[in-house]
Design an enzyme around this catalytic site. Structure first.
Site, PDB file in Angstrom:
ATOM      1  N   LYS A 116       0.826  -1.214   0.000  1.00 39.38           N
ATOM      2  CA  LYS A 116       0.000   0.000   0.000  1.00 39.38           C
ATOM      3  C   LYS A 116       0.857   1.259   0.000  1.00 39.38           C
ATOM      4  O   LYS A 116       0.454   2.290  -0.530  1.00 39.38           O
ATOM      5  CB  LYS A 116      -0.951  -0.008   1.205  1.00 39.38           C
ATOM      6  CG  LYS A 116      -1.835  -1.270   1.305  1.00 39.38           C
ATOM      7  CD  LYS A 116      -2.679  -1.481   0.069  1.00 39.38           C
ATOM      8  CE  LYS A 116      -3.278  -2.876   0.004  1.00 39.38           C
ATOM      9  NZ  LYS A 116      -3.993  -3.148  -1.239  1.00 39.38           N
ATOM     10  N   GLY A 164      -7.925  -2.827   3.125  1.00 40.56           N
ATOM     11  CA  GLY A 164      -9.280  -3.198   3.518  1.00 40.56           C
ATOM     12  C   GLY A 164      -9.569  -2.872   4.971  1.00 40.56           C
ATOM     13  O   GLY A 164     -10.433  -3.483   5.584  1.00 40.56           O
ATOM     14  N   GLY A 165      -8.823  -1.905   5.523  1.00 39.58           N
ATOM     15  CA  GLY A 165      -9.083  -1.489   6.898  1.00 39.58           C
ATOM     16  C   GLY A 165      -8.305  -2.296   7.927  1.00 39.58           C
ATOM     17  O   GLY A 165      -8.348  -1.987   9.113  1.00 39.58           O
ATOM     18  N   LYS A 237     -18.711  -4.092   3.783  1.00 39.30           N
ATOM     19  CA  LYS A 237     -19.661  -3.309   2.995  1.00 39.30           C
ATOM     20  C   LYS A 237     -21.027  -3.971   3.052  1.00 39.30           C
ATOM     21  O   LYS A 237     -21.131  -5.200   3.072  1.00 39.30           O
ATOM     22  CB  LYS A 237     -19.175  -3.219   1.542  1.00 39.30           C
ATOM     23  CG  LYS A 237     -17.874  -2.445   1.403  1.00 39.30           C
ATOM     24  CD  LYS A 237     -17.279  -2.592   0.018  1.00 39.30           C
ATOM     25  CE  LYS A 237     -15.928  -1.881  -0.043  1.00 39.30           C
ATOM     26  NZ  LYS A 237     -15.165  -2.264  -1.249  1.00 39.30           N
ATOM     27  N   ARG A 292      -8.296  -7.550  -7.735  1.00 37.62           N
ATOM     28  CA  ARG A 292      -9.214  -8.683  -7.877  1.00 37.62           C
ATOM     29  C   ARG A 292     -10.539  -8.202  -8.444  1.00 37.62           C
ATOM     30  O   ARG A 292     -10.815  -7.005  -8.474  1.00 37.62           O
ATOM     31  CB  ARG A 292      -9.489  -9.313  -6.506  1.00 37.62           C
ATOM     32  CG  ARG A 292     -10.122  -8.319  -5.544  1.00 37.62           C
ATOM     33  CD  ARG A 292     -10.624  -8.952  -4.255  1.00 37.62           C
ATOM     34  NE  ARG A 292     -11.377  -8.011  -3.452  1.00 37.62           N
ATOM     35  CZ  ARG A 292     -10.863  -7.112  -2.619  1.00 37.62           C
ATOM     36  NH1 ARG A 292      -9.560  -7.026  -2.478  1.00 37.62           N
ATOM     37  NH2 ARG A 292     -11.642  -6.291  -1.937  1.00 37.62           N
TER      38      ARG A 292
HETATM   39  C1  MV4 Z   1      -8.630   6.214   5.494  1.00 36.90           C
HETATM   40  C2  MV4 Z   1      -9.751   6.816   6.079  1.00 36.90           C
HETATM   41  C3  MV4 Z   1      -9.599   8.101   6.544  1.00 36.90           C
HETATM   42  N1  MV4 Z   1      -8.423   8.750   6.452  1.00 36.90           N
HETATM   43  N2  MV4 Z   1      -7.477   6.914   5.394  1.00 36.90           N
HETATM   44  C4  MV4 Z   1     -10.640   1.933   5.131  1.00 36.90           C
HETATM   45  C5  MV4 Z   1     -10.319   0.761   4.334  1.00 36.90           C
HETATM   46  C6  MV4 Z   1      -9.041   1.027   3.656  1.00 36.90           C
HETATM   47  N3  MV4 Z   1      -9.223   0.795   2.259  1.00 36.90           N
HETATM   48  C7  MV4 Z   1      -8.696   2.441   3.960  1.00 36.90           C
HETATM   49  N4  MV4 Z   1      -9.769   2.969   4.711  1.00 36.90           N
HETATM   50  C8  MV4 Z   1      -9.819   4.237   5.132  1.00 36.90           C
HETATM   51  N5  MV4 Z   1      -8.671   4.960   5.027  1.00 36.90           N
HETATM   52  C9  MV4 Z   1      -7.402   8.148   5.852  1.00 36.90           C
HETATM   53  N6  MV4 Z   1      -6.237   8.820   5.746  1.00 36.90           N
HETATM   54  C10 MV4 Z   1     -10.942   6.098   6.121  1.00 36.90           C
HETATM   55  C11 MV4 Z   1     -10.966   4.809   5.638  1.00 36.90           C
HETATM   56  C12 MV4 Z   1     -12.225   4.148   5.655  1.00 36.90           C
HETATM   57  C13 MV4 Z   1     -12.868   3.826   6.819  1.00 36.90           C
HETATM   58  C14 MV4 Z   1     -12.316   4.092   8.043  1.00 36.90           C
HETATM   59  C15 MV4 Z   1     -12.985   3.790   9.196  1.00 36.90           C
HETATM   60  C16 MV4 Z   1     -14.224   3.192   9.131  1.00 36.90           C
HETATM   61  C17 MV4 Z   1     -14.773   2.890   7.934  1.00 36.90           C
HETATM   62  C18 MV4 Z   1     -14.116   3.213   6.771  1.00 36.90           C
HETATM   63  C19 MV4 Z   1     -14.691   2.911   5.574  1.00 36.90           C
HETATM   64  C20 MV4 Z   1     -14.058   3.235   4.426  1.00 36.90           C
HETATM   65  C21 MV4 Z   1     -12.811   3.850   4.475  1.00 36.90           C
END
Ligand code: MV4
Length: 447
Positions: A116, A164-165, A237, A292
């Site tokens: 990442k 994916g968190g 999701k 994917r």
């Molecule tokens: C973040 C963010 C806020 N600020 N990065 C979540 C999954 C992964 N793909 C990256 N994600 C996030 N990155 C920054 N700098 C918010 C998310 C985020 C998220 C965070 C907490 C709870 C639910 C979320 C859902 C989608 C994305």
């Protein structure tokens, strides 16, 4: 074109791939674990091999067994679906060594986007907007503190091998930063065997928008517009839709163009998804790329009319994309609800068990992608998703009405499901008005 493909997955996505192959005149070889023995979708494959016991680590994740099934089954290609081995660069490389086409990106492109931090650095290099943060990996606490002071709190510590968190940690204050770093590194090391971390400004209350891309092996890459996946709980999701509501045309065009630029810069091929977060001001930032086909791919299929699984297979067979960017229109609105065997009133606890009765909705604009049927027993060994209900209508309001109608027709008896929750969410004024962010479900009493 391939004559025979092995489907290295189970459940609804295995069925989805088998259906595409059948329409293309391609034979299929299915694999299954002891827990999936007797599943009806296996009968739709031309051949099926048991590759181990119920635990995924003893079956669907065992590379040697999957490859053995491919050799015995005499296939030319493997479709990995999502999850399991889909984003494992080593598996893609083993396929290549065995002269079996992996239906997905090369292991090099997969390794790049799987890191990442490397993907973020590439995005910055080519001018794709990223969240303000560290310039690459954070090596020590002094550097972390200096970056955090520059960008301001709260900051988010992310694992380079995460995604994916997984492996994320928020630090709200300078005082909390030190222990958050220790915890993030320890967790990343234990979970991924890689303790590398980087820092980003924590964007509060974002929307989650992702761009579907396709790239062939002849240098051509296109996007299939975007999906909004904001309605989620703890990174699972629940509802996805296309087009994203409340995204202005210029941001949308810029985001889709950025996704294609990134795909080209990464020399990425096959289907992929470029993820962005959108802040309350409408600014978008690249966060990561997924190598994917995703669970929510049908919403993009419905608005564009492009079969993504067939496209993946044709790309892997070396065919050029049969369309240019200007041929790909986004028509109407599509929404998907993930139907999970979970009790939403008990903290979304998985509810495996026997489906006693099932009535599947139909009618104009309704699609139900599922491998289950009355009499099917949902296994406790795998994730709890038992199907996806997807609708397509001329407008978003009509899509919401159609989904509510379809949900009211859908009857699943014997187990708890997310159907009642979806009825509440779809009927909520905040969803209708697109006034939700990624914390909506946790913040409201729903679910
Ligand atoms: C973040 C963010 C806020 N600020 N990065 C979540 C999954 C992964 N793909 C990256 N994600 C996030 N990155 C920054 N700098 C918010 C998310 C985020 C998220 C965070 C907490 C709870 C639910 C979320 C859902 C989608 C994305």
């Amino acid at each position: 074109m391939f004559k025979r493909i092995l489907v290295a997955n189970r459940g609804e996505i295995a069925l989805r791939v088998i259906r595409a192959c059948r329409e293309m005149g391609i034979e299929t070889v299915a694999i299954f674990s002891e827990a999936d023995r007797g599943a009806a979708y296996l009968d739709l494959a031309d051949e099926a091999f048991c590759i181990g016991s119920a635990r995924a680590s003893d079956s669907y994740l065992k590379i040697d067994r999957v490859i053995s099934a491919a050799e015995v089954g005499n296939v030319q290609a493997i479709h990995p679906g999502y999850g399991f081995l889909a984003e494992n660069p080593h598996f893609a490389d083993v396929c290549r060594s065995c002269r079996i086409e992996f239906i997905g990106p090369t292991h090099e492109a997969m390794s790049l986007v799987g890191d990442k931090n490397a993907a973020r650095s590439l995005a910055r290099q080519i001018g794709v907007p990223t969240v303000p943060g560290s310039d690459g990996l954070v090596e020590d606490k002094r550097q972390a503190l200096s970056v955090a002071r520059q960008i301001g709190f709260p900051v988010l510590i992310k694992a380079a091998a995460g995604g994916g968190g997984r492996g994320m940690r928020v630090a709200l204050t300078e005082k909390a930063l030190e222990s958050a770093l220790d915890q993030a590194q320890a967790e990343a090391g234990a979970a991924f065997g890689n303790a590398d971390i980087y820092l980003e400004k924590y964007v509060e209350h974002p929307r989650h928008v992702e761009v579907q891309v396709l790239a062939d092996t002849h240098g051509s890459a296109v996007h299939l517009w975007e999906r909004d996946c904001t309605m989620q709980r703890r990174h699972q999701k629940l509802i996805e839709e296309s087009p994203a509501p409340d995204l202005d045309d210029s941001a949308r065009a810029a985001m889709c163009a950025a996704a294609v630029n990134l795909v080209k810069a990464a020399e990425y091929t096959n289907a992929g998804t470029v993820e962005f977060i959108v802040d309350r001001q409408g600014n978008f930032y690249f966060i990561e790329m997924n190598a994917r086909i995703q669970v929510e791919h049908p919403v993009s299929e419905l608005v564009t009319g492009i079969d993504l699984i067939k496209a993946q297979i044709r790309i892997a067979a070396g065919e050029p994309l049969p369309f240019a960017q200007e041929d790909i229109c986004c028509r109407g609105a599509a929404i998907e609800c993930r139907i999970n065997a979970e009790d939403t009133t008990r903290n979304f606890q998985p509810c495996p068990g026997r489906i006693e009765k099932l009535i599947v909705p139909g009618g104009f604009g309704v699609r139900f992608d599922s491998h289950v049927y009355a009499g099917y027993t949902v296994s406790p060994h795998y994730d709890s998703m038992i199907g996806k209900l997807i609708v397509h209508q001329p407008t978003r309001d009509e899509a919401i009405a159609c989904m509510l109608r379809a949900l009211s027709e859908l009857r699943i008896e014997g187990i708890h499901t997310t159907v009642p929750l979806h009825k509440q969410l779809l009927a909520h004024s905040a969803f209708a008005e697109a006034r939700v962010d990624t914390t909506f479900i946790e913040r409201t009493s729903i679910g």
